[in-house]
Design a protein around this motif. Sequence first.
Motif, short mmCIF file in Angstrom:
data_model
loop_
_atom_site.label_atom_id
_atom_site.label_comp_id
_atom_site.label_asym_id
_atom_site.label_seq_id
_atom_site.Cartn_x
_atom_site.Cartn_y
_atom_site.Cartn_z
N ILE A 21 4.13 32.98 22.92
CA ILE A 21 5.33 34.32 22.38
C ILE A 21 6.25 33.72 23.12
N LEU A 22 6.32 33.90 24.86
CA LEU A 22 6.54 33.75 25.23
C LEU A 22 7.54 32.24 25.47
N PHE A 23 7.00 30.75 25.12
CA PHE A 23 7.20 29.90 25.47
C PHE A 23 9.18 29.66 24.80
N PRO A 24 9.33 29.62 23.40
CA PRO A 24 10.56 30.01 23.18
C PRO A 24 11.58 30.16 23.64
N PHE A 25 11.55 31.80 24.69
CA PHE A 25 11.94 32.26 25.08
C PHE A 25 12.36 32.12 26.62
N LEU A 26 11.09 31.30 27.05
CA LEU A 26 11.46 30.34 27.95
C LEU A 26 12.19 29.59 28.37
N PHE A 27 12.49 28.66 26.82
CA PHE A 27 13.23 27.41 27.01
C PHE A 27 14.49 27.83 26.36
N VAL A 28 14.76 29.45 25.79
CA VAL A 28 16.39 29.93 26.03
C VAL A 28 17.16 30.55 26.89
N LEU A 29 16.21 30.93 28.26
CA LEU A 29 16.44 30.93 29.22
C LEU A 29 17.20 29.63 30.32
N PHE A 30 16.11 28.85 30.62
CA PHE A 30 16.36 27.68 31.45
C PHE A 30 17.65 27.17 30.55
N SER A 31 17.85 26.68 29.36
CA SER A 31 19.28 25.93 28.52
C SER A 31 19.98 27.20 28.54
N SER A 32 20.05 28.48 28.97
CA SER A 32 21.82 28.97 29.62
C SER A 32 21.96 29.03 30.83
N VAL A 33 21.44 27.56 31.53
CA VAL A 33 21.84 27.62 33.02
C VAL A 33 21.89 26.39 33.13
N ILE A 40 20.37 19.80 28.24
CA ILE A 40 18.84 20.66 27.85
C ILE A 40 18.64 19.20 26.94
N SER A 41 19.60 18.35 26.64
CA SER A 41 18.37 17.23 25.69
C SER A 41 17.86 16.60 26.47
N SER A 42 18.18 15.45 28.17
CA SER A 42 17.32 15.19 28.51
C SER A 42 16.34 15.77 28.80
N ASN A 43 16.27 17.20 29.20
CA ASN A 43 14.74 17.59 30.44
C ASN A 43 15.07 19.48 29.41
N PRO A 44 14.74 18.71 28.12
CA PRO A 44 14.54 20.11 27.31
C PRO A 44 13.43 21.30 27.31
N PHE A 45 12.45 21.26 27.76
CA PHE A 45 11.72 22.18 28.45
C PHE A 45 11.11 22.55 30.05
N GLY A 46 12.16 22.14 30.81
CA GLY A 46 11.58 21.91 32.43
C GLY A 46 12.99 22.89 32.73
#
Length: 276
Positions: A21-33, A40-46
């Motif tokens: 449930i939280l994984f998509p939100f973490l992706f958005v949260l990291f992408s926002s900063v 984002i494309s080079s490290n989408p989930f980091g």
Amino acid sequence: MVKLLKKSVNHIFLLGYLVVILFPFLFVLFSSVKTDNGAISSNPFGIPTEFAWDNYVKAWVNANIGGYFWNSLWISTVATIATLIIGSLASFAITRMRYNKLSFITFQFILLGLLIPGNALLLPIYGILKQLDWLNTPMALLLPYTASAIPFTVIILAAFMRSIPSEIEEAAVIDGLKAPGIFARVVMPLSVPALVTVFIVNFMSNWNEFLLANYFLSDDTWRTLPVGMVGFRDAYNTNYAQMSAGIVYSVVPVMVIYAFLQEKIIEGLTAGGVKG
């Protein structure tokens, strides 16, 4: 050992569900900063190596999030309060007035609102609002939001009020209180847990509602945050960092409210299930 294993399995399953449930939100949260689309494309989930906090400032200005946020806040709050007033009065009448058959029929009629899909009422609601000349005004959302939440509100409040001992009200009658006084000074204070539960659930539902707000409001002045975010996505779909920051603005308030008040929600939902 067997009991411990069963508990461990349940906890592991719930933790796995939480991660999903939280994984998509973490992706958005990291992408926002992150700085740009390349990061984002080079490290989408980091976790980003460089934090671009100005994305939130730019998103707030570019998407008019301040205006949309205020519209969502006051419309959701006013509609929720109106639902509480109507629902509490109806629940008190159904559970306490001495018209058993009428109360039963009224309660069953209100429950029918839960059986009708909201999308099926879209055209009738549109026709009513058009006749009232309320389209593209705040009333286009206040009226449907208030009415659609009444069945759920009555179910929760009526169940809670039935659990209140009648001896308390009998003592209030001896003290000279009539029906309005009993409602305002006895029943309502005792029903605070259920009232808080209904307020939170209805507020979050109104806050996240998109379909009615999208169809009934065309003027940008009255648009709510979910509808405004869709327009921001269409205008800035190439800047995923700012778009992610805008999504965080729309999601975080609801998450904060639920995180701090989830115990009240559970308490109100379960309080009416025990006779006491």
